[in-house]
Design a protein around this motif. Structure first.
Motif, short mmCIF file in Angstrom:
data_model
loop_
_atom_site.label_atom_id
_atom_site.label_comp_id
_atom_site.label_asym_id
_atom_site.label_seq_id
_atom_site.Cartn_x
_atom_site.Cartn_y
_atom_site.Cartn_z
N LEU A 169 0.81 -1.23 0.00
CA LEU A 169 0.00 0.00 0.00
C LEU A 169 0.84 1.27 0.00
CD1 LEU A 169 -2.84 -1.06 2.47
CD2 LEU A 169 -2.86 -1.05 -0.02
N TYR A 170 1.97 1.24 0.70
CA TYR A 170 2.83 2.42 0.77
C TYR A 170 3.24 2.86 -0.64
CZ TYR A 170 6.37 5.53 2.76
OH TYR A 170 7.10 6.63 3.12
N ASP A 171 3.61 1.88 -1.45
CA ASP A 171 4.03 2.20 -2.82
C ASP A 171 2.88 2.77 -3.64
OD1 ASP A 171 6.53 1.48 -2.32
OD2 ASP A 171 6.51 -0.41 -3.44
N VAL A 172 1.69 2.22 -3.40
CA VAL A 172 0.50 2.70 -4.14
C VAL A 172 0.27 4.17 -3.82
CG1 VAL A 172 -2.00 2.46 -4.40
CG2 VAL A 172 -0.55 0.42 -4.22
N PHE A 173 0.26 4.50 -2.52
CA PHE A 173 0.04 5.89 -2.12
C PHE A 173 1.17 6.79 -2.62
CE2 PHE A 173 -2.56 3.83 1.32
CZ PHE A 173 -3.77 4.26 0.79
#
Lengths: 260, 239
Positions: A169-173
């Protein structure tokens, strides 16, 4: 602490789950080595395994072991030993056993294939370093979760959520933020944001030192220009140090005040 | 010697112990009784520094359990549930215990008394519940200390081992030791206890000898006395 570490180490080394962790790494590494053959490409493939699998398995196995410790910790603490030594001993034994099975599982196939006599020996060393540091960091996170959540399923869920957040998720955000603000200069934001996540930090360490930056265009160039230098390496080490300290500090703090 | 001073403990909103005071200074066998959730195990755990009290303190041989860990050299604690590292052998568990608190004085004697010799090389996870409890007992009783805190010592034991354990505890009393135990077995209390502390509603509801408890509730034995005490309290609550 030495004795807790010693017996915790023996206990974990015999754990079937830990052995399975080593076997998984051994099988995956051997298969990838057999199918691809070229060390450089194998190391790139292994990079993704190290970045995703080590945090995931360290969290899951660490949480399982942590809840096992909780069942008999009252017995250990009823002896004339300080809480600090006991809990640090268990953290170190968990981290070290994870590291040993990782080194055996991934290291032996590479050594047999002769990585040390190839031009990829340095890249292989960086891969091992990233794996070792991730084992230490995610063992700390696992034990922090275990002693922060009394309910086992809740703890496991939280551990998986942390992994999902950091690995996916961190990469998505991050990507959404980069796209949304693409008209602005984002180099400093990208560098700082990468340091706030140990998985990203490891990815950067490997990209900057595995000659992969060329594959990533402009982003790769930014990473290479900042983190590929000695100064960048110091920043990476500082980021790692923070990530090594925070979970263990929280875990030690919680266990110093907890009822068992 | 145990001195409990103004001790209180609550788990979130549930008060378990409420301003308790007590002193145990003479050798003997002291039974801590009470219904489930009355705070027996919490009291024992506070004595060992495993549970931190909200208020008050416990002093064991004049050392505060909040501030010190050295008093634990004079105390042996038996946890209620026999749990140890799964992948250690019995002999390794005993070695670990000795590394944590020094050489045990009567390990071999207890191994023989509890018939544990054949299990020395077995992993703890492969033992039956009763044998796990025997290992628990050995790790506790193999130290010749002045004070024993035993939380449900007879749980999961076969009748022969229960009798041997009972005789062992009585023998320790004769040697001038202090044994504090919690149990739900009334006939064990009747057979060996010198004094009873009955915990109810977070307080020490009754403190006295076995005879005094039986006399106070005009019962024939401890079991009946406890049943009458609890029924009397339930009636009071209804009124």
């Amino acid at each position: 602490m030495r004795k807790i570490l010693q017996y915790g180490f023996i206990d974990l080394l015999r754990s079937k789950w830990m052995m399975g962790y080593g076997i998984v790494f051994f099988c995956l590494t051997s298969t990838i080595l057999y199918l691809i053959g070229d060390f450089k490409q194998v190391i790139i493939s292994m990079m993704y395994l190290v970045l995703y699998l080590i945090p995931l398995l360290s969290v899951i196995l660490g949480i399982m072991y942590g809840y096992q410790i909780r069942e008999y910790i009252a017995w250990v603490l009823s002896h004339p030993v300080s809480r600090k030594n006991v809990f640090m001993g268990y953290y170190l034994s968990l981290s070290l056993v994870l590291i040993i099975y990782f080194l055996i599982g991934m290291g032996i196939p590479f050594l047999i294939a002769g990585v040390l006599h190839s031009t990829s020996a340095d890249a292989f060393a960086f891969l091992l370093i990233a794996g070792i540091v991730l084992c230490f960091i995610f063992s700390g996170i696992a034990l922090w979760v275990v002693f922060g959540f009394d309910h086992k399923l809740l703890g496991l869920g939280m551990g998986l959520l942390i992994w999902l957040g950091m690995a996916v998720l961190y990469d998505v955000f991050f990507l959404i933020a980069v796209i949304a603000y693409q008209d602005y200069p984002l180099e400093i934001f990208a560098i700082v944001a990468s340091m706030l996540n140990p998985v990203d930090l490891s990815r950067i360490l490997l990209i900057a030192h595995l000659d992969l930056s060329a594959l990533l265009g402009y982003t790769g160039a930014v990473i290479k220009s900042f983190f590929g230098t000695n100064g960048g390496l110091i920043w990476i080490c500082a980021g790692y140090l923070i990530w090594l300290i925070i979970p263990v500090w929280r875990y030690m703090h919680i266990t110093s005040k907890k009822d068992f | 010697m145990i001195e409990i001073k103004n001790l209180s403990k609550a788990y979130k909103k549930r008060k378990v112990l409420h301003h308790i005071d007590a002193t145990i200074s003479n050798p003997g066998i002291y039974a801590v009784l009470g219904p489930n959730g009355s705070g027996k195990t919490t009291l024992m755990k506070i004595c060992m520094g495993l549970v931190l009290p909200d208020e008050g303190d416990v002093y064991i041989y004049r050392e505060s359990v909040r501030a010190s860990i050295q008093y634990r050299r004079m105390v042996s604690y038996l946890p209620q549930i026999a749990r140890f590292p799964d992948n250690l052998k019995v002999k390794e568990l005993l070695q670990l215990t000795e590394h944590l608190r020094g050489k045990a004085q009567r390990k071999e004697m207890l191994m023989e008394l509890l018939d544990l010799d054949p299990y020395m090389d077995q992993l703890f996870r492969n033992l039956s519940g009763g044998t796990q409890q025997k290992v628990n007992l050995v790790t506790c009783l193999m130290y010749d200390v002045p004070l024993y805190l035993l939380d449900e010592p007879t749980a999961a034991l076969d009748p022969v081992t229960q009798i041997r354990l009972k005789e062992f505890i009585q023998h320790e009393r004769e040697r001038g030791k202090m044994v504090v135990l919690t149990t739900h077995v009334p006939h064990l209390v009747q057979a060996i206890a010198d004094e009873i502390f009955f915990l109810l509603y977070g307080d020490i509801y009754f403190h006295g000898s076995v005879e005094q408890l039986i006399g106070a509730y005009q019962a024939n034995d401890v079991e009946e006395a406890i049943a009458r005490l609890l029924m009397y309290e339930q009636e009071k609550v209804k009124i």
